[in-house]
Motif scaffolding. Sequence first.
Motif, PDB file in Angstrom:
ATOM      1  N   VAL A 209       0.807  -1.232   0.000  1.00  0.00           N
ATOM      2  CA  VAL A 209       0.000   0.000   0.000  1.00  0.00           C
ATOM      3  C   VAL A 209       0.842   1.285   0.000  1.00  0.00           C
ATOM      4  O   VAL A 209       0.570   2.206  -0.774  1.00  0.00           O
ATOM      5  N   PRO A 210       1.903   1.372   0.826  1.00  0.00           N
ATOM      6  CA  PRO A 210       2.695   2.605   0.783  1.00  0.00           C
ATOM      7  C   PRO A 210       3.250   2.893  -0.615  1.00  0.00           C
ATOM      8  O   PRO A 210       3.264   4.039  -1.071  1.00  0.00           O
ATOM      9  N   MET A 211       3.704   1.824  -1.287  1.00  0.00           N
ATOM     10  CA  MET A 211       4.252   2.009  -2.635  1.00  0.00           C
ATOM     11  C   MET A 211       3.146   2.408  -3.607  1.00  0.00           C
ATOM     12  O   MET A 211       3.378   3.208  -4.518  1.00  0.00           O
ATOM     13  N   VAL A 212       1.955   1.822  -3.416  1.00  0.00           N
ATOM     14  CA  VAL A 212       0.831   2.176  -4.285  1.00  0.00           C
ATOM     15  C   VAL A 212       0.547   3.675  -4.168  1.00  0.00           C
ATOM     16  O   VAL A 212       0.332   4.359  -5.176  1.00  0.00           O
ATOM     17  N   VAL A 213       0.598   4.199  -2.953  1.00  0.00           N
ATOM     18  CA  VAL A 213       0.350   5.627  -2.751  1.00  0.00           C
ATOM     19  C   VAL A 213       1.413   6.459  -3.463  1.00  0.00           C
ATOM     20  O   VAL A 213       1.101   7.383  -4.228  1.00  0.00           O
ATOM     21  N   VAL A 214       2.672   6.084  -3.246  1.00  0.00           N
ATOM     22  CA  VAL A 214       3.778   6.842  -3.840  1.00  0.00           C
ATOM     23  C   VAL A 214       3.701   6.818  -5.372  1.00  0.00           C
ATOM     24  O   VAL A 214       3.790   7.857  -6.034  1.00  0.00           O
ATOM     25  N   VAL A 215       3.511   5.632  -5.917  1.00  0.00           N
ATOM     26  CA  VAL A 215       3.490   5.509  -7.376  1.00  0.00           C
ATOM     27  C   VAL A 215       2.269   6.235  -7.953  1.00  0.00           C
ATOM     28  O   VAL A 215       2.362   6.886  -8.997  1.00  0.00           O
ATOM     29  N   SER A 216       1.128   6.138  -7.272  1.00  0.00           N
ATOM     30  CA  SER A 216      -0.064   6.828  -7.769  1.00  0.00           C
ATOM     31  C   SER A 216       0.180   8.331  -7.845  1.00  0.00           C
ATOM     32  O   SER A 216      -0.184   8.988  -8.826  1.00  0.00           O
ATOM     33  N   MET A 217       0.809   8.863  -6.813  1.00  0.00           N
ATOM     34  CA  MET A 217       1.064  10.290  -6.789  1.00  0.00           C
ATOM     35  C   MET A 217       2.005  10.706  -7.911  1.00  0.00           C
ATOM     36  O   MET A 217       1.784  11.690  -8.607  1.00  0.00           O
ATOM     37  N   LEU A 218       3.066   9.911  -8.056  1.00  0.00           N
ATOM     38  CA  LEU A 218       4.053  10.186  -9.093  1.00  0.00           C
ATOM     39  C   LEU A 218       3.406  10.134 -10.480  1.00  0.00           C
ATOM     40  O   LEU A 218       3.605  11.016 -11.320  1.00  0.00           O
ATOM     41  N   GLN A 219       2.614   9.097 -10.715  1.00  0.00           N
ATOM     42  CA  GLN A 219       1.955   8.923 -12.003  1.00  0.00           C
ATOM     43  C   GLN A 219       0.910  10.020 -12.211  1.00  0.00           C
ATOM     44  O   GLN A 219       0.749  10.534 -13.316  1.00  0.00           O
ATOM     45  N   PHE A 220       0.178  10.359 -11.149  1.00  0.00           N
ATOM     46  CA  PHE A 220      -0.869  11.356 -11.297  1.00  0.00           C
ATOM     47  C   PHE A 220      -0.291  12.701 -11.741  1.00  0.00           C
ATOM     48  O   PHE A 220      -0.735  13.290 -12.725  1.00  0.00           O
ATOM     49  N   THR A 221       0.733  13.163 -11.036  1.00  0.00           N
ATOM     50  CA  THR A 221       1.319  14.449 -11.431  1.00  0.00           C
ATOM     51  C   THR A 221       1.973  14.341 -12.808  1.00  0.00           C
ATOM     52  O   THR A 221       1.848  15.256 -13.621  1.00  0.00           O
ATOM     53  N   GLY A 222       2.635  13.218 -13.057  1.00  0.00           N
ATOM     54  CA  GLY A 222       3.301  13.046 -14.347  1.00  0.00           C
ATOM     55  C   GLY A 222       2.312  13.096 -15.508  1.00  0.00           C
ATOM     56  O   GLY A 222       2.537  13.792 -16.505  1.00  0.00           O
ATOM     57  N   ILE A 223       1.195  12.374 -15.379  1.00  0.00           N
ATOM     58  CA  ILE A 223       0.239  12.305 -16.483  1.00  0.00           C
ATOM     59  C   ILE A 223      -0.551  13.611 -16.583  1.00  0.00           C
ATOM     60  O   ILE A 223      -0.822  14.105 -17.673  1.00  0.00           O
ATOM     61  N   TRP A 224      -0.876  14.206 -15.455  1.00  0.00           N
ATOM     62  CA  TRP A 224      -1.570  15.496 -15.488  1.00  0.00           C
ATOM     63  C   TRP A 224      -0.716  16.539 -16.200  1.00  0.00           C
ATOM     64  O   TRP A 224      -1.204  17.368 -16.952  1.00  0.00           O
ATOM     65  N   ASN A 225       0.589  16.499 -15.944  1.00  0.00           N
ATOM     66  CA  ASN A 225       1.494  17.500 -16.514  1.00  0.00           C
ATOM     67  C   ASN A 225       1.930  17.192 -17.939  1.00  0.00           C
ATOM     68  O   ASN A 225       2.610  17.995 -18.562  1.00  0.00           O
ATOM     69  N   ASP A 226       1.557  16.025 -18.455  1.00  0.00           N
ATOM     70  CA  ASP A 226       1.985  15.661 -19.804  1.00  0.00           C
ATOM     71  C   ASP A 226       1.439  16.645 -20.837  1.00  0.00           C
ATOM     72  O   ASP A 226       0.338  17.154 -20.727  1.00  0.00           O
ATOM     73  N   PHE A 227       2.239  16.881 -21.845  1.00  0.00           N
ATOM     74  CA  PHE A 227       1.833  17.754 -22.942  1.00  0.00           C
ATOM     75  C   PHE A 227       1.931  17.007 -24.269  1.00  0.00           C
ATOM     76  O   PHE A 227       0.963  16.904 -25.023  1.00  0.00           O
ATOM     77  N   LEU A 228       3.097  16.421 -24.510  1.00  0.00           N
ATOM     78  CA  LEU A 228       3.405  15.795 -25.798  1.00  0.00           C
ATOM     79  C   LEU A 228       2.422  14.689 -26.177  1.00  0.00           C
ATOM     80  O   LEU A 228       1.849  14.701 -27.270  1.00  0.00           O
ATOM     81  N   LEU A 229       2.206  13.727 -25.287  1.00  0.00           N
ATOM     82  CA  LEU A 229       1.360  12.582 -25.628  1.00  0.00           C
ATOM     83  C   LEU A 229      -0.091  13.020 -25.807  1.00  0.00           C
ATOM     84  O   LEU A 229      -0.782  12.557 -26.718  1.00  0.00           O
TER      85      LEU A 229
END
Lengths: 294, 296
Positions: A209-229
């Motif tokens: 669960v701790p890793m799920v939280v960390v990865v979700s956050m990382l992915q969420f900001t990464g995908i929200w901030n995506d421009f190119l794709l």
Amino acid sequence: MNQPHPNGPKPARITAGRIGLYTFLVGAALFFLLPLYTMVVTSLKSMDEIRLGQIFALPATLDFSAWVTAWSGACMGTVCVGIRSGFWNSVAITVPSVALSVFIGAVNGYALSLWRPRGANALFGLLMAGGLIPYQIFLYPMVRAMANIGLYNSLAGIILVHVIFGLPLVTLLFRNYFVSVPEELCKAARVDGAGFWRIFFEIMLPIAVPMVVVVSMLQFTGIWNDFLLGLVFAGRDNLPMTVQLNNIVNTTMGERTYNVNMAATILTAIVPLAIYFLSGRWFVRGIAAGAVKG
Amino acid sequence: MSVKRKRNLSATIALLPTWFAAVVVFIGTMAWSIRLSFTNSTLFPSSTYVGFAQYSKLFASAKWLASLQNVLIFGVLYVAGCLVLGFLLAAALDRKIRFESALRTIFLYPYAMSFVVTGLIWQWMLNPTLGIQASVRSLGWESFVLDWVVNRDMAIYALVLAGVWQGAGLVMVIALAGIRGIEAEQWKAARIDGIPVWRIYVSIILPQLGPALAAAGMLLAMGVIKTYDIVVAMTNGGPGNATEVPAKFIMDNLFGRQNLGLATAGATVLVLGVVIAVAPFRYAMHMRNQAKGGAR
């Protein structure tokens, strides 16, 4: 990061060195805060006030009309519907992309580290190499392939692309996490007759669960901030907020409405900023974990 | 034995989608792109092979050469700027500072924001008629010039400024975690020997942070090669070719100018660049692990 400090309590004396130190830190803090400050004050000014060229001045009166326009009336080329639709597009793209990529990443990490089926190392190596390679080399064939299967310019298409390009990072993080889980746990469960999926859902996923939280956050900001794709794969009806923001600011005809632009910019940044401010330490742990990649 | 095989079957099946992504998407599309770079494809892919013609055309293009030069300048200054500022911030924060956690939050928040947002903010700050320049001039300093985004010679440094603003916090976080991980004994010993604080940071702390900073630098460098969003948002490659970058050159030729062969040749060169940049690093890691006697 809050351990007791290794070399004693805070010094009480004020020395030239301390003054220099604080000067540096305050100066740096101003450098980092100034853009945020100017964005906020600009968004609250009228265009008449902006034309005075006092970028740091506080607004004479609080005028929220630029925010309203940015949300529901700003123009992208000839369409004037505001950044609202982009906001909901970004939500519709990001939420399923994060859920899917975290799930697949967790399964991958678990299978690669605790089961090690044939070819596990080869797959992991391939993924890591794929994660390093610039997207530009994948784009055109992917567009063609997606068009052939009818997913180009669709919500499902852009979600699929985010999941695929997220695989290297999420797999790496989950694999590194599951490597530290004692193998005996998995073996004992197997002896008790539990299968691959049962061990995953009943033992490993709760542990992770701790890793799920960390990865979700990382992915969420990464995908929200995506421009190119988003620009290439989402299609006109699903353009994420970042792409719409750039269209609002950089394709306007006539005089630029800087107050509206800045309000739209803040609106685009607000979700990742909220995640950062609300999750604090988790966010830091996430980027620290992500930084191990490479 | 058959039970073991059956168990592994589930794991293998679970990994199938990822295998598909790795082989078909990563390898397949890359091979396809590389193949296209040897054809005379324009709007549509063609199967007429022209050897290295697209590559010679690429390296005869002033725009491509400018973009390589720009990304090199930007990359070196951006990575170095983030590393230096990030390390200085971490070292300063480590000096038992009041409001440490507030300052940490301030230094890192730009990293949460996208490059598009970063580019637009700094475009606004550096706008010569309404931004910082106008503001300072109205205070009485009439000759003050800060027109980087519209100045051919300075536009690339505007990108560096915005990039360092966005990325220095990442290095700070990594460096601070590293500094806090160093044993107190070393501090005590150094203090007893009367070594000045700055010397301790430079000669004792910095070398121990080497691997962490190298990882951070690597991460930033990978971002440099992909630099696209910030350029599109801030300068769109201009003025002239002053901030043109390879990733943007490729995108423009891929989707704007319908110049498939040239674009894929550019993309292939980028991939080669990454391989050349990463290979020595990987090799060094491999050799170090071997020297340690590690299995990996």
